[in-house]
Scaffold this motif. Structure first.
Motif, PDB file in Angstrom:
ATOM      1  N   MET A   1       0.892  -1.243   0.211  1.00  0.00           N
ATOM      2  CA  MET A   1       0.000   0.041   0.083  1.00  0.00           C
ATOM      3  C   MET A   1       0.763   1.181  -0.055  1.00  0.00           C
ATOM      4  O   MET A   1       1.619   1.642   0.855  1.00  0.00           O
ATOM      5  CB  MET A   1      -0.914   0.205   1.249  1.00  0.00           C
ATOM      6  N   GLU A   2       0.762   2.161  -1.096  1.00  0.00           N
ATOM      7  CA  GLU A   2       1.772   3.276  -1.296  1.00  0.00           C
ATOM      8  C   GLU A   2       1.424   4.448  -0.129  1.00  0.00           C
ATOM      9  O   GLU A   2       2.291   4.817   0.418  1.00  0.00           O
ATOM     10  CB  GLU A   2       1.713   3.705  -2.625  1.00  0.00           C
ATOM     11  N   GLU A   3       0.215   4.508  -0.123  1.00  0.00           N
ATOM     12  CA  GLU A   3      -0.113   5.597   0.708  1.00  0.00           C
ATOM     13  C   GLU A   3      -1.533   5.422   1.360  1.00  0.00           C
ATOM     14  O   GLU A   3      -2.427   4.767   0.856  1.00  0.00           O
ATOM     15  CB  GLU A   3      -0.441   6.800  -0.401  1.00  0.00           C
ATOM     16  N   GLN A   4      -1.681   5.754   2.678  1.00  0.00           N
ATOM     17  CA  GLN A   4      -2.955   5.631   3.270  1.00  0.00           C
ATOM     18  C   GLN A   4      -4.004   6.540   2.751  1.00  0.00           C
ATOM     19  O   GLN A   4      -3.843   7.865   2.730  1.00  0.00           O
ATOM     20  CB  GLN A   4      -2.757   5.906   4.705  1.00  0.00           C
ATOM     21  N   GLN A   5      -5.037   5.790   2.208  1.00  0.00           N
ATOM     22  CA  GLN A   5      -6.049   6.573   1.473  1.00  0.00           C
ATOM     23  C   GLN A   5      -6.961   7.004   2.571  1.00  0.00           C
ATOM     24  O   GLN A   5      -7.331   6.248   3.420  1.00  0.00           O
ATOM     25  CB  GLN A   5      -6.561   5.733   0.499  1.00  0.00           C
ATOM     26  N   SER A   6      -7.622   8.395   2.760  1.00  0.00           N
ATOM     27  CA  SER A   6      -8.646   8.440   3.777  1.00  0.00           C
ATOM     28  C   SER A   6      -9.982   7.867   3.067  1.00  0.00           C
ATOM     29  O   SER A   6     -10.057   7.577   1.958  1.00  0.00           O
ATOM     30  CB  SER A   6      -8.694   9.874   4.035  1.00  0.00           C
ATOM     31  N   LEU A   7     -11.107   7.763   3.920  1.00  0.00           N
ATOM     32  CA  LEU A   7     -12.208   7.152   3.708  1.00  0.00           C
ATOM     33  C   LEU A   7     -12.936   8.138   2.577  1.00  0.00           C
ATOM     34  O   LEU A   7     -13.499   7.608   1.871  1.00  0.00           O
ATOM     35  CB  LEU A   7     -13.266   7.127   4.899  1.00  0.00           C
ATOM     36  N   TRP A   8     -12.838   9.511   2.761  1.00  0.00           N
ATOM     37  CA  TRP A   8     -13.237  10.498   2.101  1.00  0.00           C
ATOM     38  C   TRP A   8     -12.789  10.265   0.620  1.00  0.00           C
ATOM     39  O   TRP A   8     -13.430  10.332  -0.585  1.00  0.00           O
ATOM     40  CB  TRP A   8     -12.980  12.009   2.406  1.00  0.00           C
ATOM     41  N   GLN A   9     -11.401  10.232   0.451  1.00  0.00           N
ATOM     42  CA  GLN A   9     -10.837  10.100  -0.896  1.00  0.00           C
ATOM     43  C   GLN A   9     -11.296   8.930  -1.406  1.00  0.00           C
ATOM     44  O   GLN A   9     -11.462   9.114  -2.673  1.00  0.00           O
ATOM     45  CB  GLN A   9      -9.196  10.026  -0.592  1.00  0.00           C
ATOM     46  N   PHE A  10     -11.503   7.789  -0.842  1.00  0.00           N
ATOM     47  CA  PHE A  10     -12.000   6.422  -1.319  1.00  0.00           C
ATOM     48  C   PHE A  10     -13.333   6.804  -2.046  1.00  0.00           C
ATOM     49  O   PHE A  10     -13.696   6.400  -3.059  1.00  0.00           O
ATOM     50  CB  PHE A  10     -11.863   5.508  -0.408  1.00  0.00           C
ATOM     51  N   MET A  11     -14.022   7.633  -1.162  1.00  0.00           N
ATOM     52  CA  MET A  11     -15.382   7.813  -1.751  1.00  0.00           C
ATOM     53  C   MET A  11     -15.525   8.321  -2.726  1.00  0.00           C
ATOM     54  O   MET A  11     -16.576   8.393  -3.736  1.00  0.00           O
ATOM     55  CB  MET A  11     -16.548   8.280  -0.275  1.00  0.00           C
ATOM     56  N   VAL A  12     -14.875   9.467  -2.841  1.00  0.00           N
ATOM     57  CA  VAL A  12     -14.755  10.367  -4.113  1.00  0.00           C
ATOM     58  C   VAL A  12     -14.473   9.639  -5.176  1.00  0.00           C
ATOM     59  O   VAL A  12     -15.148   9.667  -6.244  1.00  0.00           O
ATOM     60  CB  VAL A  12     -13.832  11.615  -3.652  1.00  0.00           C
ATOM     61  N   GLN A  13     -13.332   9.069  -5.087  1.00  0.00           N
ATOM     62  CA  GLN A  13     -12.852   8.131  -5.971  1.00  0.00           C
ATOM     63  C   GLN A  13     -13.688   7.283  -6.563  1.00  0.00           C
ATOM     64  O   GLN A  13     -13.906   6.885  -7.875  1.00  0.00           O
ATOM     65  CB  GLN A  13     -11.357   7.354  -5.599  1.00  0.00           C
ATOM     66  N   GLN A  14     -14.306   6.564  -5.620  1.00  0.00           N
ATOM     67  CA  GLN A  14     -15.320   5.583  -6.124  1.00  0.00           C
ATOM     68  C   GLN A  14     -16.900   6.028  -6.315  1.00  0.00           C
ATOM     69  O   GLN A  14     -17.846   5.259  -6.155  1.00  0.00           O
ATOM     70  CB  GLN A  14     -15.539   4.345  -4.904  1.00  0.00           C
ATOM     71  N   SER A  15     -16.822   7.304  -6.367  1.00  0.00           N
ATOM     72  CA  SER A  15     -18.277   8.037  -6.354  1.00  0.00           C
ATOM     73  C   SER A  15     -19.381   7.432  -7.102  1.00  0.00           C
ATOM     74  O   SER A  15     -20.371   7.207  -6.969  1.00  0.00           O
ATOM     75  CB  SER A  15     -18.305   9.547  -6.363  1.00  0.00           C
ATOM     76  N   ASP A  16     -18.941   7.149  -8.464  1.00  0.00           N
ATOM     77  CA  ASP A  16     -19.863   6.527  -9.432  1.00  0.00           C
ATOM     78  C   ASP A  16     -20.359   5.029  -9.155  1.00  0.00           C
ATOM     79  O   ASP A  16     -21.534   5.058  -9.083  1.00  0.00           O
ATOM     80  CB  ASP A  16     -19.054   6.236 -10.703  1.00  0.00           C
ATOM     81  N   LYS A  17     -19.524   4.397  -8.527  1.00  0.00           N
ATOM     82  CA  LYS A  17     -19.805   3.065  -8.059  1.00  0.00           C
ATOM     83  C   LYS A  17     -20.952   2.931  -6.731  1.00  0.00           C
ATOM     84  O   LYS A  17     -21.523   2.588  -6.515  1.00  0.00           O
ATOM     85  CB  LYS A  17     -18.504   2.252  -7.509  1.00  0.00           C
ATOM     86  N   LEU A  18     -20.346   3.932  -6.073  1.00  0.00           N
ATOM     87  CA  LEU A  18     -21.062   4.351  -4.686  1.00  0.00           C
ATOM     88  C   LEU A  18     -22.678   4.878  -5.130  1.00  0.00           C
ATOM     89  O   LEU A  18     -23.335   4.302  -4.362  1.00  0.00           O
ATOM     90  CB  LEU A  18     -20.224   5.342  -3.690  1.00  0.00           C
ATOM     91  N   TRP A  19     -22.576   5.694  -5.781  1.00  0.00           N
ATOM     92  CA  TRP A  19     -23.823   6.453  -6.192  1.00  0.00           C
ATOM     93  C   TRP A  19     -24.910   5.284  -6.818  1.00  0.00           C
ATOM     94  O   TRP A  19     -25.885   5.163  -6.260  1.00  0.00           O
ATOM     95  CB  TRP A  19     -23.729   7.518  -6.972  1.00  0.00           C
ATOM     96  N   GLN A  20     -24.314   4.517  -7.638  1.00  0.00           N
ATOM     97  CA  GLN A  20     -24.829   3.205  -8.304  1.00  0.00           C
ATOM     98  C   GLN A  20     -25.247   2.178  -7.234  1.00  0.00           C
ATOM     99  O   GLN A  20     -26.428   2.012  -7.345  1.00  0.00           O
ATOM    100  CB  GLN A  20     -23.903   2.858  -9.393  1.00  0.00           C
ATOM    101  N   GLN A  21     -24.478   2.011  -6.393  1.00  0.00           N
ATOM    102  CA  GLN A  21     -24.761   0.807  -5.425  1.00  0.00           C
ATOM    103  C   GLN A  21     -25.869   1.440  -4.378  1.00  0.00           C
ATOM    104  O   GLN A  21     -26.827   0.691  -4.085  1.00  0.00           O
ATOM    105  CB  GLN A  21     -23.411   0.684  -4.475  1.00  0.00           C
ATOM    106  N   THR A  22     -25.797   2.680  -4.167  1.00  0.00           N
ATOM    107  CA  THR A  22     -26.864   3.371  -3.382  1.00  0.00           C
ATOM    108  C   THR A  22     -28.478   3.317  -3.884  1.00  0.00           C
ATOM    109  O   THR A  22     -29.217   3.107  -3.186  1.00  0.00           O
ATOM    110  CB  THR A  22     -26.635   4.910  -3.127  1.00  0.00           C
TER     111      THR A  22
END
Lengths: 521, 317
Positions: A1-22
């Protein structure tokens, strides 16, 4: 793991998927709820009027409620296959009890003198129901719908197990990958949805009684609108893949399929437990499995050749404490009797005997050794004791049964087995802490899980099974003073698999071949 | 107008109403009196078929009600019950409008009728039209319940313990209003009560019921002075004193009262009972005066006169 990602960063990065799953999550929840209201409400009304059915109907709905949700989803597969349909059916069954029960109770609790007055004024049964009983029972009925909604939001996370999508994809993917951000990215929105809908329904419930009449009209509209969020994905002719949540998040999994193969296969997320069955029942075309799984044989599946080598090799070999090899020099040669003797299809066959024919690892091991002409009666010697460990699944049980028979047949040593050591970490810790002397390990696990080799190193080694073996052998000796003996021969790696007939029919042998049937530009 | 013949209702082995017959003329008020379990409410509920009779016949204006659909029958009878039975989710005006709406009256007609009734029942329409039942007092609820029963001006009114849920004081006040209400004067009313005074106060005829049977059906003074059996006699015994006083009107003892000057203010009329005269006397401790409705002649009333009159009445019977 290169860099510890914050939860927010993860959610932003995966926002498409997150939105679709929601959206899927809301859709599943409310489609099931709508059907439950459409069926539960009239049922509640009927049993409020015909008392004699009440106990039977409430009892039956109560029994449905007690079935564990994952089991209920499991029951749905043979009936309805995988995807949204069985998920909605299961959610519907869960939502049924609170709705029927509260409708029944609500109507029963309406002030008898009010109903009497309504009747005395010449209202028909239908008018009494719609204008008096339903509006007055509405707060209680709404409480039931509220309970059902919250249950549904929760249970809908399990829909990810049967390829119906929803926020469970992140939750179970996160659990499998030990990725906390991913778990939270699914769990927090799911919790928020539950809180939000609970709050909105509580507002409706607390609304003054006089507005309840309008609610009878408004409520179905709201629920229908919400459930219409969910549009059943149009089925097209391309192949459909089912991947486990873990596979979805791994570099040597779905991410690798996309980056190395540029494979854009239509896919659903599904639990490992039902994936093979779904493949067999032609609900899926391609799945991610383990190459020596007994179910390959059970269901007539073939693995596709990993022609661009994204799956690291998982060759099994005995991992042994060096001291024990020095103490009993005869041990190494006995253990190496098995080297190269079990290839993928033999291992699959052995797993099949244990997992599906329920033969027991000892019998399977003995039969195998007899077939290979390696079996010898135990010498019952007392030179010393060797302690064998195994992880907690069938293949490992078979391997240590074979080793036990070999050691006791060829040497004067006695064997003590410690089976069922939870997972890699527990087995490995037992070994280095001198609790066991050896257990069968896989080169890929050694590389990625135990050594946690740097990414560049992994990329360099990846394609070549020998270089991976040599690397872990060298590193284990250096770091832990442990010895990898010769590989047994089979490679229990990730693999994509298809039904044999379909693969032949479409002429697919490698993962690259899949592209002909999947690309959607 | 209403003719009931040999009405019987049994539940399994229990006989709730046994062979009850009576008839009520148009504009008459029949009170069904009895203790709880006497079958009076069951009898009333069979009249609008909230309870279906086991046997017997009920005719209204010569037509059997058992051959009509019950909903239509009920819409043409006012029904007032003890618990008021107001719809808690309907405003006062909506509650009153229920039956007119069922009968599909035009909106404007309903609105007018509702306001008219509210006005007559001393619930100013502007103040009460849009309030909900939970904000009303018991007496107000009872008035709304009555207005609702009267909404379509049905010729028949069924009342089941209409004042039963009210406290004593309110009960008297509402009963008084009720007696004076024009809307009710021409109605054929069947009223169920366990309150003897209420029965005597309101009934043209009283049917005393016990154990599902009609013990005696007669005008109030007759029940007192010619009881049909021992049950009737003992039932009224405890209330006898007051009832006697209630059952006699001042005009019946007119000749025994001394004349008074015509310019004296009279607080009573010939239609008032001796009981009411006595109440009036108790207020001031001075003689009260009664005037004859037709002639306007005044007479003096004292407690002594009243007692003598009662004594005389007893001797005559």
């Amino acid at each position: 793991m290169e860099e510890q990602q914050s939860l927010w960063q993860f959610m932003v990065q995966q926002s498409d998927k997150l939105w679709q799953q929601t959206i899927t999550h809301i859709g599943l929840t409310f489609t099931a709820l709508l059907i439950a209201v459409l069926i539960g409400l009239p049922l509640g009304v009927i049993i409020a009027r015909r008392q004699k059915f009440a106990a039977a109907v409430l009892g039956f709905a109560g029994i449905l409620q007690t079935i564990p949700s994952i089991a209920l989803l499991g029951f749905m597969i043979p009936l309805l296959g995988i995807g949204a349909l069985p998920a909605i059916a299961a959610l519907f069954l869960y939502a049924l009890l609170p709705i029927i029960r509260n409708t029944y109770t609500g109507i029963k609790e309406v002030d008898a003198s009010v109903v009497d007055a309504a009747k005395g004024m010449g209202m028909t049964d239908g008018q009494i129901l719609l204008k008096v009983q339903m509006p007055l029972a509405m707060p209680v009925i709404l409480a039931g719908i509220r309970t059902a909604t919250v249950i549904n939001v929760g249970v809908a996370t399990l829909a990810a197990y049967i390829a119906a999508g929803g926020l469970g994809e992140f939750i179970f993917g996160g659990i499998a990958l030990n990725n906390t951000n991913m778990i939270l990215a699914g769990a927090i929105p799911a919790a928020l949805l539950a809180i939000l809908f609970d709050f909105l329904l509580s507002l409706l419930q607390r609304m003054q009684l006089k507005k309840m009449r309008r609610l009878i009209v408004v409520l179905p509209v709201i629920v229908t609108a919400l459930s219409s969020f969910y549009v059943f994905s149009a089925t097209d002719k391309t192949l459909l893949a089912g991947f486990t949540p873990e596979f979805m998040g791994r570099e040597d999994g779905y991410l690798g399929l996309k980056s190395k193969y540029h494979l854009n296969i239509r896919n659903v997320v599904i639990s490992d437990a039902i994936m093979y069955k779904a493949e067999f029942e032609k609900k899926l075309d391609v799945i991610s499995g383990y190459s020596t799984d007994g179910r390959l044989k059970e269901y007539g599946l073939v693995t596709l050749k990993d022609d661009k080598a994204i799956f690291p090799p998982y060759y099994a070999a005995p991992l042994v404490r060096k001291e024990i090899l020095e103490k009993y020099p005869e041990l190494a040669s006995v253990l190496n009797l098995l080297a190269g003797k079990i290839n993928d299809s033999i291992m699959t066959e052995l797993n099949y005997r244990v997992d599906y024919l329920k033969q027991g690892p000892e019998k399977t091991a003995k039969d195998f050794l007899i077939e290979k002409g390696l079996f010898r009666r135990p010498q019952n010697g007392n030179k010393g004791t060797v302690r064998l460990g195994s992880k907690i699944f069938g293949e490992q049980y078979i391997l240590i049964s074979i080793y036990k028979m070999l050691i006791e047949g060829y040497t004067n040593l006695r064997v003590e087995t410690k089976t069922g050591l939870g997972g890699t970490k527990i087995c490995f810790d037992a070994l280095i802490n001198n609790q066991i002397d050896l257990y069968p390990e896989y080169t890929g696990t050694g590389l990625l899980v135990i050594l946690q080799a740097p990414k560049q190193q992994v990329a360099k080694l990846m394609g070549n099974k020998d270089s991976v073996y040599q690397y872990v052998r060298k590193e284990f000796k250096k770091k832990y003073n442990l010895t990898w003996l010769s590989p047994i021969g089979f490679n229990n790696a990730y693999a994509l698999m298809m039904r044999k007939e379909q693969a032949q029919q479409l002429n697919i042998e490698t993962i690259s071949d899949l592209k002909r049937y999947t690309d959607r530009e | 107008m209403i003719d009931v013949q040999q009405l019987t209702k049994t539940y399994h082995d229990t006989v709730a109403v046994s062979n009850v017959s009576f008839s009520v003329k148009e504009g008459e008020t029949l009170v069904l009196l009895g203790t709880s379990g006497s079958g009076k409410t069951t009898t009333l509920r069979m009249l609008n078929r909230l309870t279906e009779p086991t046997s017997g016949k009920i005719f209204i204006d010569g037509k059997s009600i058992l051959s009509q659909p019950p909903e239509g029958l009920r819409r043409n009878m006012g029904y007032v019950l003890q618990g008021y039975g107001l719809f808690p989710h309907y405003s006062v005006s909506e509650n009153i409008a229920i039956v007119p709406k069922l009968l599909k009256w035009p909106k404007e007609k309903i609105r007018k009728r509702v306001d008219d009734l509210l006005y007559k029942l001393q619930l100013p329409p502007d103040q009460y039209r849009n309030v909900y039942p939970n904000t009303l007092s018991g007496g107000q609820k009872q008035r709304v319940g009555l207005a609702r029963a009267l909404a379509t001006n049905p010729p028949i009114l069924l009342m089941d313990e209409p004042f039963g849920a009210l406290d004593m004081l309110t009960r008297f006040a509402i009963r008084k209003e009720f007696k004076e209400l024009d809307e009710l004067k021409k109605k054929t009313i069947i009223l169920v009560t366990h309150d003897v005074h209420e029965a005597f106060d309101l009934g043209d005829k009283i049917g005393l019921m016990d154990k599902g049977k009609m013990q005696q059906l007669a005008a109030p003074p007759e029940l007192l002075f010619h009881p049909a059996n021992d049950f009737v006699k003992s039932f009224f015994k405890q209330h006898l004193f007051q009832l006697e006083w209630q059952s006699i009107r001042l005009k019946e003892i007119w000749n025994d009262l001394p004349e008074a000057g015509n310019d004296i203010h009279a607080t009573l009329s010939g239609g008032h009972s001796l009981w009411e005269a006595m109440k009036e006397l108790a207020k001031s401790n001075a003689p009260v005066y009664v005037s004859d409705e037709k002639t306007g002649l005044r007479k003096e009333v004292t407690f002594e006169h009243l007692k003598i009159a009662i004594q005389k009445q007893k001797e005559q019977n």
